[in-house]
Write a protein that holds these residues in place. Structure first.
Motif, PDB file in Angstrom:
ATOM      1  N   THR A 312      -0.221  -7.235   4.087  1.00  0.00           N
ATOM      2  CA  THR A 312       0.672  -7.984   4.983  1.00  0.00           C
ATOM      3  C   THR A 312      -0.047  -8.362   6.270  1.00  0.00           C
ATOM      4  OG1 THR A 312       1.574  -6.014   6.102  1.00  0.00           O
ATOM      5  CG2 THR A 312       2.641  -6.711   4.055  1.00  0.00           C
ATOM      6  N   GLN A 313      -0.945  -7.496   6.738  1.00  0.00           N
ATOM      7  CA  GLN A 313      -1.683  -7.809   7.963  1.00  0.00           C
ATOM      8  C   GLN A 313      -2.613  -8.991   7.754  1.00  0.00           C
ATOM      9  OE1 GLN A 313      -5.207  -5.472   9.889  1.00  0.00           O
ATOM     10  NE2 GLN A 313      -3.342  -4.660  10.821  1.00  0.00           N
ATOM     11  N   VAL A 314      -3.355  -8.955   6.662  1.00  0.00           N
ATOM     12  CA  VAL A 314      -4.279 -10.053   6.371  1.00  0.00           C
ATOM     13  C   VAL A 314      -3.504 -11.354   6.153  1.00  0.00           C
ATOM     14  CG1 VAL A 314      -5.942 -10.918   4.690  1.00  0.00           C
ATOM     15  CG2 VAL A 314      -6.066  -8.543   5.438  1.00  0.00           C
ATOM     16  N   SER A 363      -6.919 -10.629  -2.021  1.00  0.00           N
ATOM     17  CA  SER A 363      -6.548 -11.499  -0.912  1.00  0.00           C
ATOM     18  C   SER A 363      -7.714 -11.704   0.051  1.00  0.00           C
ATOM     19  CB  SER A 363      -5.348 -10.900  -0.172  1.00  0.00           C
ATOM     20  OG  SER A 363      -4.904 -11.746   0.860  1.00  0.00           O
ATOM     21  N   LEU A 364      -8.483 -10.661   0.304  1.00  0.00           N
ATOM     22  CA  LEU A 364      -9.645 -10.801   1.185  1.00  0.00           C
ATOM     23  C   LEU A 364     -10.625 -11.835   0.645  1.00  0.00           C
ATOM     24  CD1 LEU A 364     -10.372  -7.041   2.034  1.00  0.00           C
ATOM     25  CD2 LEU A 364      -9.327  -8.756   3.520  1.00  0.00           C
ATOM     26  N   VAL A 365     -10.865 -11.771  -0.669  1.00  0.00           N
ATOM     27  CA  VAL A 365     -11.802 -12.704  -1.293  1.00  0.00           C
ATOM     28  C   VAL A 365     -11.258 -14.127  -1.252  1.00  0.00           C
ATOM     29  CG1 VAL A 365     -13.000 -13.310  -3.426  1.00  0.00           C
ATOM     30  CG2 VAL A 365     -12.753 -10.900  -2.776  1.00  0.00           C
ATOM     31  N   SER A 366      -9.981 -14.281  -1.580  1.00  0.00           N
ATOM     32  CA  SER A 366      -9.408 -15.628  -1.653  1.00  0.00           C
ATOM     33  C   SER A 366      -9.340 -16.280  -0.273  1.00  0.00           C
ATOM     34  CB  SER A 366      -8.010 -15.569  -2.284  1.00  0.00           C
ATOM     35  OG  SER A 366      -7.128 -14.789  -1.499  1.00  0.00           O
ATOM     36  N   ILE A 367      -8.981 -15.515   0.753  1.00  0.00           N
ATOM     37  CA  ILE A 367      -8.919 -16.091   2.100  1.00  0.00           C
ATOM     38  C   ILE A 367     -10.317 -16.477   2.582  1.00  0.00           C
ATOM     39  CG2 ILE A 367      -8.379 -15.596   4.512  1.00  0.00           C
ATOM     40  CD1 ILE A 367      -6.067 -13.882   3.558  1.00  0.00           C
ATOM     41  N   TRP A 368     -11.292 -15.627   2.287  1.00  0.00           N
ATOM     42  CA  TRP A 368     -12.672 -15.967   2.645  1.00  0.00           C
ATOM     43  C   TRP A 368     -13.081 -17.293   2.003  1.00  0.00           C
ATOM     44  CZ3 TRP A 368     -16.483 -14.267   5.839  1.00  0.00           C
ATOM     45  CH2 TRP A 368     -17.761 -14.770   5.607  1.00  0.00           C
TER      46      TRP A 368
END
Length: 738
Positions: A312-314, A363-368
């Motif tokens: 949720t934070q990301v 999510s970290l990978v996709s946002i990057w």
């Protein structure tokens, strides 16, 4: 019950994050000094030392240093008050200081007892390393499997506390300093007296004291967080008061000290405070990012559900980036910090696959990837709503795709029950494992009484007002951006430098508002997660002291008078809530379970294997050291299937089928509880009804547990029984079939 003098000592440690500047002021329109000391005035002393030296290094004037000192003093006071509040509530509820060692262990019910058992294992081992080896090669928790419980159960808090306990008792013993006082307690009613010990030398007392000290320090951080976010010490006071006035909705550490959130949540507060500093700073230092990563790691290691909060934070940060309030460079720096933290956590958790296959990791990978391809989005889509929507859709689609690809490649299914739980919230889907969650009140939707309680303490109205003001300003920015055709988007690689301090300050508030919305969604879906929502609402309430949002009220005196008026109204219900907590007076006693555990200890072999209800099995393992086949930590696919086999005793299957299930698991004794056969929290939630979903061909038959409560033969033999528990022995002849 005899009276005795209780001595509880402890000081709330002063917690002060290493700051580049004072967290006291952030007046709108003024530039914040990021590198103090370069242009500072010389001090009178030619050899600055002590407080003057510290003040000189921080680049603070005498006035600023005094304000900082007052802030820290108030923070320490808030921490001490919270520590004292927690210890008193816990003592009043359990009369913990008068309990025997066995009673203290029984007071740690369900998964609390499971976690505490590993702490007990390490402190009772011949050496710390021997104890660590035992918990990393555990043969008792899921017999006959040998598992690394440090990998499976997020046990780093127990490892740390056990090491501290061993060092503490070793040092005190070396100097001959007594660490505890023991009494003989007469329990009356024909019960045998028990020995009760109090002091830091008592393992259980040491354990809960450390938990409460940590959560006292958390309140100090909360105060500092409120001060820093609002730019006013009064904001810190508002945050602290809101937390105390809504204490029952904000935490449950005073009732359940060993739960993972008791260790993890204080580090989330620290992490969010550091993140706020990073968002507010034009160019955050490497030290700030390292501190963020360490706090992130300390939050993730103790708790398996931390990944959902960080998701949720990301997501909130990404939404701030899409709207132009967060620059690509800073967003990528935060993402890299999260990625590194996740990798370190994965290593320290011995390759726990749930971390890599989580929506958080994907999510970290996709946002990057989306940020890296931002120029492509600009080529295909005109800046504006279409671009924002496409970026959002790309994030959702790629996150889900990556998650299921990783789960397939790694063959991980431990978090499958989470998908089932989410699915059950929006559809009529249900299965055995989903119902095991949703039939528990804490995993149900938020009850209607919760927002009513928020309204009575003004917490909800204040948050609605604050969010409405932030949303109005955000809408104005969006309209202005669309009207200008995207020319003022600020979507440069360094939006913070390009847009100036005003947009940075707005971005900080936009993130906190989005985070509040995310926590609200989680809390509505799963009531237990209001423990994230309520504290964040307390943080947001500090913004009523913000000149940036409420400067329109007038001069400082009028603004503060309005805040004090609001706090006075809050106190009406808030004080009543505190008085209701203080009025809780109880004394822990569970004689039926005590009889059961004593019988097991005296009448079974040390290698006898037990099965039964998950909460009871945690107590059996903790207090008797007997092997068990199932336990309350339900986040493993294999354990869920084991528990399903064990719980077939509460189905409508034949006795022969259930006996075969227990034989397959190597069980010697089954602990039967009639309450599990008849208890029904709501329609469809008794154990026989839950089994009807999985075993429709036997619907309508009398549950096997009902037959067993009357007569356990011919399939089992009753070897112990009292008002609550009945121990059924699996015949040895049957067991030889393995």
């Amino acid at each position: 019950m005899v009276a005795k003098n209780k001595k509880q000592t402890g000081k709330s440690p002063a917690t002060l994050a290493d700051r580049d500047r004072s967290p006291l002021v952030s007046p709108p329109g003024k530039s914040n000094v990021r590198r103090p000391g370069r242009d500072g005035k010389a001090f009178n002393s030619s050899h600055p030392n002590g407080l003057s030296g510290i003040r000189h290094k921080l680049g603070l004037t005498s006035s600023a240093a005094a304000k900082l000192g007052i802030t820290l003093l108030l923070a320490v006071l808030a921490g001490y008050l919270h520590w004292y509040h927690l210890t008193q509530l816990f003592e009043n509820d359990r009369h913990f200081s008068h309990l025997s060692n066995l009673e203290k262990e029984m007071a740690f019910r369900t998964e609390m007892g499971l976690y505490y058992s590993y702490y007990k294992t390490i402190i009772e081992a011949p050496s710390f390393l021997d104890g660590l080896h035992m918990v990393m090669n555990d043969r008792l928790t899921e017999y006959p499997l040998v598992i690394n419980t440090l990998k499976r159960f997020n046990l780093y808090p127990e490892v740390v506390l056990a090491s501290w306990y061993r060092v503490y008792t070793g040092v005190m013993g070396y100097f001959g300093i007594p660490t505890k006082m023991c009494w003989s307690i007469n329990r009356g009613e024909g019960l045998t007296p028990v020995d009760s010990c109090e002091g830091m030398g008592d393992p259980a007392y040491f354990y809960v004291t450390c938990v409460f000290l940590l959560n006292g320090a958390m309140m100090s951080l909360f105060f500092i967080y409120g001060v820093y976010l609002s730019g006013s010490r009064l904001g810190g006071i508002v945050t602290t008061m809101c937390f105390f006035f809504n204490h029952g909705e904000s935490t449950r550490v005073m009732w359940t000290p060993p739960l993972r959130e008791s260790f993890a949540y204080p580090f989330l507060v620290l992490q969010m405070l550091l993140l706020t500093y990073i968002l507010r700073t034009r160019i955050p230092s490497r030290m700030a990012m390292v501190a963020l990563g360490i706090s992130n790691l300390c939050f993730m290691l103790p708790w398996q559900f931390a990944q959902f909060v960080l998701l949720t934070q990301v997501a909130s940060l990404f939404a701030s980036y899409i709207l132009g309030y967060l620059g690509a460079t800073k967003m990528q720096s935060v993402l890299v910090t999260h990625m590194i933290t996740l990798a370190v956590c994965f290593i320290l958790m011995f390759g726990n696959s749930m971390l890599l296959t989580s929506f958080y990791a994907s999510s970290l990978v996709s946002i990057w990837g989306i940020i890296a391809l931002r120029d492509r989005f600009a080529q295909f889509f005109k800046p504006g709503i279409v671009t924002w929507v496409m970026q959002g859709l790309a994030w959702v689609a790629s996150t889900v795709l990556f998650k299921f690809m990783l789960s397939t490649v790694l063959g991980a299914s431990d978090d499958a029950h989470i998908s089932g739980l989410i699915k059950s919230k929006f559809t009529s889907y249900k299965d055995f494992h989903t119902l095991m969650y949703t039939c528990a009140a804490e995993f149900d939707f938020m009850e209607f009484e919760t927002p009513v309680r928020y309204i009575k303490t003004l917490l909800l109205p204040i948050n609605m007002l604050v969010v409405a003001l932030i949303a109005w300003r955000t809408v104005q920015d969006i309209v202005r951006f669309l009207r200008d055709g995207g020319k003022a988007s600020g979507k440069t690689d360094d939006v913070d430098e390009a847009a100036g301090p005003e947009i940075v300050a707005k971005g900080e508030l936009v993130y906190h508002s989005l985070q509040l919305v995310a926590f609200a969604v989680l809390a509505v879906l799963i009531m237990r997660l209001k423990l994230f929502l309520t504290p964040h609402m307390c943080i947001m309430a500090s913004l009523i002291c913000s000149k940036q949002l409420f400067g329109w009220i007038g001069e400082k005196f009028k603004h503060q008078a309005a805040v004090f008026a609001v706090m006075a109204i809050m106190a009406v219900q808030g004080v009543a809530n505190l008085q209701a907590q203080w009025a809780i007076i109880g004394e822990f006693s569970n004689l039926p379970q005590e009889e059961l555990l004593d019988w097991i200890q005296d009448n079974t072999r040390p290698d006898s294997v037990f099965a039964g209800a998950m909460p009871t099995m945690a107590s059996v393992k903790l207090s008797t050291g007997r092997p068990i086949v199932n336990h309350p930590h339900y986040e493993d696919a294999g354990l869920r299937e084991r528990t399903k086999l064990v719980y077939s005793m509460y189905s409508r299957m034949s006795g022969e089928t259930v006996k075969r299930n227990l034989v397959k698991l190597g069980v010697d004794f089954f602990v039967l509880e009639d309450s599990w056969c008849t208890r029904r929290t709501r329609p469809g939630c008794s154990m026989p009804e839950i089994w009807d979903i999985e075993d429709p061909q036997n619907v309508g038959k009398i549950p096997l547990c009902t037959h067993m409560s009357r007569n356990s033969r011919p399939h089992f033999t009753t070897v112990f029984s009292n008002d609550i528990y009945k121990v059924l022995k699996v015949p040895k002849v049957t067991r030889d079939l393995r």
